[in-house]
Motif scaffolding. Structure first.
Motif, mmCIF file in Angstrom:
data_model
loop_
_atom_site.group_PDB
_atom_site.id
_atom_site.type_symbol
_atom_site.label_atom_id
_atom_site.label_comp_id
_atom_site.label_asym_id
_atom_site.label_seq_id
_atom_site.Cartn_x
_atom_site.Cartn_y
_atom_site.Cartn_z
ATOM 1 N N TYR A 1 0.796 -1.219 0.000
ATOM 2 C CA TYR A 1 0.000 0.000 0.000
ATOM 3 C C TYR A 1 0.832 1.274 0.000
ATOM 4 N N THR B 1 -12.330 -1.136 1.088
ATOM 5 C CA THR B 1 -12.680 -0.422 -0.131
ATOM 6 C C THR B 1 -12.190 -1.221 -1.351
ATOM 7 N N TRP C 1 -8.238 -0.174 1.941
ATOM 8 C CA TRP C 1 -9.086 -0.009 3.117
ATOM 9 C C TRP C 1 -8.855 1.347 3.757
ATOM 10 N N MET C 2 -9.848 1.763 4.535
ATOM 11 C CA MET C 2 -9.812 3.038 5.234
ATOM 12 C C MET C 2 -9.835 2.783 6.739
ATOM 13 N N GLU D 1 -10.566 4.868 9.790
ATOM 14 C CA GLU D 1 -11.128 6.142 10.248
ATOM 15 C C GLU D 1 -11.134 6.182 11.773
ATOM 16 N N TYR E 1 -7.897 9.996 9.417
ATOM 17 C CA TYR E 1 -8.124 9.123 8.270
ATOM 18 C C TYR E 1 -6.789 8.565 7.805
ATOM 19 N N GLU E 2 -6.682 7.243 7.803
ATOM 20 C CA GLU E 2 -5.519 6.580 7.221
ATOM 21 C C GLU E 2 -6.033 5.785 6.027
ATOM 22 N N GLU E 3 -5.648 6.212 4.845
ATOM 23 C CA GLU E 3 -6.159 5.614 3.614
ATOM 24 C C GLU E 3 -5.103 4.694 3.004
ATOM 25 N N THR F 1 -4.069 2.434 0.001
ATOM 26 C CA THR F 1 -4.362 2.234 -1.413
ATOM 27 C C THR F 1 -3.329 1.287 -2.010
#
Length: 312
Positions: A45, A195, A199-200, A202, A224-226, A228
């Motif tokens: 990620y 997602t 994943w997110m 929050e 928020y840790e996104e 990807t």
């Protein structure tokens, strides 16, 4: 009569359709959906970190500057059992530098939990079977594999969306632990949502001042840790590093498990003899790989190294 039969047939169809729509997954099906969601947290990620204070009870409170950062992180499943999944995170700094990062252990219907109190101390909590029925505990550990925070909640799978949430106390986040002294407990409200891209993570966090007289809320922040997904090729060095180090860190986890299981409370010093705990354990890991220590040697040296950092 034909009209009555038609009504009866339509009624039956409606009943059948309603029953089909309200069908409840068998416990085994739900458990497997939970496991699939947890395992999907693993991967390669790019992570964006965004935190900002949003409210405070004191109108004169000076809000801190929003925190934003990013990193490349590899999350690897290192234990996959029916009711226990362990995911180790690694930060890939560049092509020659990797940091063993946080770890998350997921355990199903687990009545045992370490509850954070304050001042880097924890106490054992015990819950009933009814308290944790159908729930997963996320046990988060520091880079040195000492405890960080633990909380349990139920995974939901509604409309194809997988999510889990909990609330629990924790130490100050690393981004603030060295620069803030105005609060001593972070009450984490965590929500994980899977997602399409990853994943997110929050967070609705309460910054709390804890004293013998009780808790006082200082401020509330949103986080928020996104995560990807990105190309795994970026993590070639991290994977090579972990291949060499993984046996040593398995022994470190075993030593910590013995330490945590030996009493009802635990207090960890981050610094002893002029060295941070993670520096001590990372240095031992390099030495273990270089000198090819056995598991018994690893455990003995880690036990000895931990002693100055522990107090009951």
């Amino acid at each position: 009569m034909k009209f009555l039969n038609l009504i009866l047939v339509l009624s039956g169809m409606i009943t059948l359709n309603a029953n089909a729509q309200t069908k409840v997954d068998a416990p085994e099906d739900k458990l497997e959906k939970d496991r699939k969601a947890i395992k999907s947290l693993a991967g390669f990620y790019k992570v964006n970190f965004n935190y900002g204070e949003v409210t405070a009870p004191d109108p004169n409170y000076q809000f801190s500057k929003p925190y934003r950062s990013h990193a490349k992180e590899w999350a690897e499943i290192i234990v996959d059992e029916p009711k226990r999944i362990v995911i180790q995170h690694m930060l890939a700094i560049d092509d020659t530098t990797v940091i063993k990062h946080w770890r998350q252990d997921w355990t199903y219907e687990d009545p045992n939990i370490m509850l954070y109190t304050q001042d880097n101390a924890w106490k054992k909590g015990s819950f009933t079977a009814a308290d944790v029925k159908g729930k997963w505990t996320q046990k988060v550990y520091q880079v040195d594999d000492s405890p960080r925070y633990q909380g349990f909640g139920t995974w939901s799978h509604v409309g194809g969306h997988d999510a889990w949430s909990s609330e629990t106390d924790s130490p100050l986040p690393r981004r603030e632990s060295t620069v803030r002294k105005d609060y001593n407990v972070l009450t984490r409200g965590s929500r994980i949502t899977i997602t399409k891209e990853g994943w997110m993570f929050e967070q609705d966090n309460k910054k709390v001042v804890r004293t013998p007289q009780g808790d006082k809320l200082l401020a509330v922040e949103k986080g928020y840790e996104e995560f990807t997904k990105i190309d795994p090729k970026t993590f070639a060095y991290a994977q090579k590093w972990w291949t060499n180090q993984q046996n040593y860190w398995a022994d470190v986890r075993n030593v910590w498990a013995d330490v945590i299981g030996s009493g009802d409370t635990l207090k960890v010093k981050t610094m002893a003899n002029g060295k941070l705990l993670y520096e001590t354990l990372f240095s031992l890991g390099d030495q273990s790989v270089k000198e090819k220590w056995t598991a018994a040697q690893n455990k003995e040296k880690v036990k000895t190294a931990l002693q100055p950092y522990l107090s009951k």
